[in-house]
Write a protein that holds these residues in place. Structure first.
Motif, PDB file in Angstrom:
ATOM      1  N   ALA A 471       0.813  -1.215   0.000  1.00  0.00           N
ATOM      2  CA  ALA A 471       0.000   0.000   0.000  1.00  0.00           C
ATOM      3  C   ALA A 471       0.849   1.268   0.000  1.00  0.00           C
ATOM      4  O   ALA A 471       0.323   2.361  -0.231  1.00  0.00           O
ATOM      5  CB  ALA A 471      -0.920   0.005   1.230  1.00  0.00           C
ATOM      6  N   PHE A 474       0.871   3.676  -3.441  1.00  0.00           N
ATOM      7  CA  PHE A 474      -0.297   4.511  -3.775  1.00  0.00           C
ATOM      8  C   PHE A 474      -0.579   5.531  -2.671  1.00  0.00           C
ATOM      9  O   PHE A 474      -1.091   6.633  -2.949  1.00  0.00           O
ATOM     10  CB  PHE A 474      -1.536   3.652  -4.078  1.00  0.00           C
ATOM     11  N   ILE A 475      -0.214   5.210  -1.424  1.00  0.00           N
ATOM     12  CA  ILE A 475      -0.400   6.202  -0.351  1.00  0.00           C
ATOM     13  C   ILE A 475       0.570   7.365  -0.559  1.00  0.00           C
ATOM     14  O   ILE A 475       0.193   8.536  -0.429  1.00  0.00           O
ATOM     15  CB  ILE A 475      -0.187   5.556   1.037  1.00  0.00           C
ATOM     16  N   LEU A 493     -10.550   6.284  -2.535  1.00  0.00           N
ATOM     17  CA  LEU A 493      -9.767   5.089  -2.853  1.00  0.00           C
ATOM     18  C   LEU A 493     -10.575   4.096  -3.675  1.00  0.00           C
ATOM     19  O   LEU A 493     -11.805   4.055  -3.611  1.00  0.00           O
ATOM     20  CB  LEU A 493      -9.308   4.409  -1.557  1.00  0.00           C
ATOM     21  N   SER A 494      -9.837   3.279  -4.431  1.00  0.00           N
ATOM     22  CA  SER A 494     -10.484   2.169  -5.139  1.00  0.00           C
ATOM     23  C   SER A 494     -10.718   1.032  -4.158  1.00  0.00           C
ATOM     24  O   SER A 494     -10.213   1.037  -3.034  1.00  0.00           O
ATOM     25  CB  SER A 494      -9.563   1.685  -6.274  1.00  0.00           C
ATOM     26  N   GLN A 497      -7.449  -0.559  -3.127  1.00  0.00           N
ATOM     27  CA  GLN A 497      -6.669   0.292  -2.225  1.00  0.00           C
ATOM     28  C   GLN A 497      -7.238   0.248  -0.807  1.00  0.00           C
ATOM     29  O   GLN A 497      -6.496   0.200   0.170  1.00  0.00           O
ATOM     30  CB  GLN A 497      -6.645   1.729  -2.756  1.00  0.00           C
ATOM     31  N   LYS A 498      -8.564   0.258  -0.709  1.00  0.00           N
ATOM     32  CA  LYS A 498      -9.188   0.124   0.611  1.00  0.00           C
ATOM     33  C   LYS A 498      -8.762  -1.189   1.269  1.00  0.00           C
ATOM     34  O   LYS A 498      -8.448  -1.235   2.462  1.00  0.00           O
ATOM     35  CB  LYS A 498     -10.714   0.154   0.485  1.00  0.00           C
ATOM     36  N   ARG A 500      -6.083  -2.948   0.788  1.00  0.00           N
ATOM     37  CA  ARG A 500      -4.683  -2.950   1.205  1.00  0.00           C
ATOM     38  C   ARG A 500      -4.477  -2.101   2.465  1.00  0.00           C
ATOM     39  O   ARG A 500      -3.620  -2.406   3.294  1.00  0.00           O
ATOM     40  CB  ARG A 500      -3.791  -2.483   0.053  1.00  0.00           C
ATOM     41  N   ILE A 501      -5.255  -1.025   2.616  1.00  0.00           N
ATOM     42  CA  ILE A 501      -5.219  -0.250   3.860  1.00  0.00           C
ATOM     43  C   ILE A 501      -5.648  -1.145   5.025  1.00  0.00           C
ATOM     44  O   ILE A 501      -5.037  -1.154   6.102  1.00  0.00           O
ATOM     45  CB  ILE A 501      -6.149   0.978   3.776  1.00  0.00           C
ATOM     46  N   SER A 527      -2.025  -6.677  -7.734  1.00  0.00           N
ATOM     47  CA  SER A 527      -2.148  -6.367  -6.315  1.00  0.00           C
ATOM     48  C   SER A 527      -2.394  -7.637  -5.514  1.00  0.00           C
ATOM     49  O   SER A 527      -1.876  -7.795  -4.403  1.00  0.00           O
ATOM     50  CB  SER A 527      -3.296  -5.378  -6.085  1.00  0.00           C
TER      51      SER A 527
END
Length: 599
Positions: A471, A474-475, A493-494, A497-498, A500-501, A527
């Motif tokens: 992550a 992209f962060i 976020l996509s 991405q959410k 991975r957070i 990913s």
């Protein structure tokens, strides 16, 4: 969107609102501020007493208006002015103290109610809309603030003026006072009769307001779905219907209260006019002085005004009683999941052995279908177990039971040999780490979203967790990097991405038990490869329970548990289960390989 609550379902509760005795439930919140309350009451008694002294000064002025010495007249006017100043100071002091008390009490109520509802198990939220809970915390507490910070003090002041004024009226002219008292029964009857109806309408109005808030909260929480299905008009229509019913209940309450106020004021001031008429004849006959009549009239107006104010405030108190009941209902809600009064300490270090021993469980909303039907399962420390099966098989229920969001109806769930029901939830949950299928992103920065996993983590630890979860890149590319605001529910976020957070958050928590509810479902192929590597690394040495739909995830598990209709129908490795040719083999063809093998 269908309504789940409302006046129809709340009729039984509204029927409980028969008197303002429910306001007594506020005393525990007022008790810590007894000193402030005492000073407020002293200021209130002072202002009421000064108000009652003022007509005596007026009488002296009127009776001595034509005396020869102007000095005495000036003294009377100066005394009246001094009393007025004292009244102004006392009233300001009363307002400041009472308002502060109201704000403090309501703040404490809001804090306690929120602390209560945030800890209630998911079963509670199957029966009530989140928007209704928010309405109770905001709308109902605001109503209580109005009553504590204003209405109650005004009611007490008017009650003192009523009692004191009545006594001084008797002292001034007992004959005229007895005539005034004949009006009292006629005033009390409409207050009692219409007041009962007003209480029910007040509770109904509050219920519809809460229902309207719940409806709006649900719609706004899923606004993209509403718009995607062009459901705006129907959603607006549903909200308008509920809101109009709230207005209709308010309209009936307003007119009932207006009718009660009109009747009470007419009766009271009609009596005052009648008394004034008889008093005028007594003055003409020389039975009383003009000053005494003026004093009596002022007292009678004050008493009449206090009764009228009390009747109006009575309606406010009834509304507050209904609001108090609704808040107390939340505070006294019986949670289906309770910590024992004497929780046992969890044996440390936590190894992560999880045992389901003949667990039977039905969701409260679906009592006819067993979510878990006498499930027995042992997961060894450090073992990775994948749960597979069709939708509704009970996979996510296993995850929820491990977190003790629900308690089994029979059987037990144990962690390292200790039943979860014997442990404090806040204690054993510290050793669990969750990555849900639908990741929760809070309306704060990326850094704080990851730090949610372990509040005492350093910035370096947060960034390392993000790197492990793939992550970091992209962060770092966000406008403010790790300090970038992610928006409500992570709208910036996509889906990947959410996710991975959420995985970074779980990595940071570093718990011995890892729960993955299809953690890679929202990721693209690249990913997924990166995250799968992170998950594999994270799972080493930890007890890992995975709700899985991807073949790559399943094949890497030490053991696969196949579930169907709340039961465990098979266990084994991927190769063993495929060789058996049962449910898992069919799922492997249709689901895990996207149906390619089936063709």
């Amino acid at each position: 969107m269908a309504r789940r609550t409302g006046p129809a379902s709340g009729q039984e509760e509204r029927d409980k609102s028969r008197n303002i005795g429910a306001m007594r439930r506020l005393w525990p919140f007022m008790r810590p501020y007894k000193t402030l309350l005492v000073f407020a009451l002293l200021a209130l008694v002072l202002t009421a007493s000064v108000s009652l002294v003022l007509p005596m000064a007026v009488r002296r002025v009127v009776d001595n208006f034509e005396i020869g010495s102007g000095a005495l007249l000036n003294q009377y006017f100066a005394a009246a002015l001094g009393i007025t100043g004292l009244l102004a100071v006392g009233t300001a002091l009363r307002y400041a103290l009472v308002t502060r008390l109201g704000e403090r009490v309501v703040t404490d109520i809001r804090k306690e109610v929120f602390a209560r509802v945030i800890g209630l198990s998911p079963a509670f939220y199957e029966k009530i809309m989140t928007g209704e809970v928010l309405s109770r915390i905001t709308t109902d507490t605001t109503l209580i603030l109005s009553v504590i910070g204003s209405s109650i003090s005004i009611a007490l002041r008017n009650a003192l003026i009523f009692v004191g004024g009545l006594a001084l009226m008797l002292f001034t002219s007992w004959k005229l006072t007895l005539m005034v008292l004949l009006i009292v029964p006629a005033v009390i009857v409409p207050i009692m009769t219409l007041g009962r109806k007003l209480r029910k309408l007040s509770r109904e109005n509050q219920d519809w307001i809460a229902d309207s808030s719940g409806n709006a909260s649900e719609a706004l929480g899923s606004v993209q779905t509403v718009q995607a299905f062009t459901h705006e008009a129907r959603t607006v229509a549903a909200f308008n219907e509920v809101t109009e019913k709230s207005f209709d209940a308010a309209r009936r309450r307003i007119w009932t209260r207006a009718l009660m106020t009109a009747i009470v004021i007419f009766l009271i001031f009609s009596g005052v006019v009648g008394v004034l008429w008889i008093g005028a004849w007594d003055v003409r006959a020389g039975d009383m002085s003009i000053g005494a009549l003026v004093q009596f009239v002022i007292y009678s107006v004050m008493v009449a005004g206090s009764v009228a104010a009390l009747s109006e405030i009575f309606g406010e108190l009834q509304r507050a009683a209904g609001a108090t009941e609704r808040l107390v209902e939340l505070l006294e809600t019986t949670d289906s999941v309770k910590d024992t009064t004497t929780p046992l300490p969890l044996s440390t270090p936590v190894k992560g052995e999880i045992v389901f021993d003949d667990v039977l469980f039905h969701y409260p909303a679906r009592p006819d279908v067993a979510a878990l039907d006498h499930v027995s399962l042992t997961i060894a420390p450090g073992e990775t177990v994948a749960l597979v099966g069709p939708s509704g098989a009970g996979k996510t229920t296993i995850i929820q039971m491990i977190q003790r969001f629900y308690d089994p109806e029979s059987g037990s769930v144990r962690l390292d040999g200790q039943a979860l029901t014997d442990l404090a939830r806040t204690e054993f949950r510290k050793y669990l780490s969750l990555v849900p299928q639908d990741p929760v992103i809070f309306a704060t920065s990326a850094r704080e979203n990851i730090r949610f996993g372990r509040p005492d983590a350093t910035d370096a630890e947060i960034e390392e967790a993000a790197r492990t979860a793939a992550a970091h890149d992209f962060i770092a590319a966000l406008p403010d990097g790790y300090d970038s605001y992610l928006g409500e529910r992570g709208v910036m976020l996509s889906g990947g991405q959410k996710q991975r957070i959420a995985i970074a958050r779980a990595i940071l928590r570093d718990a011995p038990v890892l729960l993955l509810d299809e953690a890679t479902s929202a990721l693209d192929a690249e990913s997924e490869r990166l995250v799968q590597r992170a998950v594999d690394k994270l799972a080493k040495g930890r007890t890992t329970v995975i709700v899985a739909h991807r073949l790559a995830t399943v094949k890497k598990a030490d053991r696969i548990v196949v579930m169907d209709q709340g039961r465990i129908v098979a266990t084994g490795t991927h190769d063993e289960l495929v060789a058996e040719g049962g449910l898992y083999s069919r799922l492997a063809r249709l689901q895990f390989t996207d149906g390619i093998a089936a063709e």
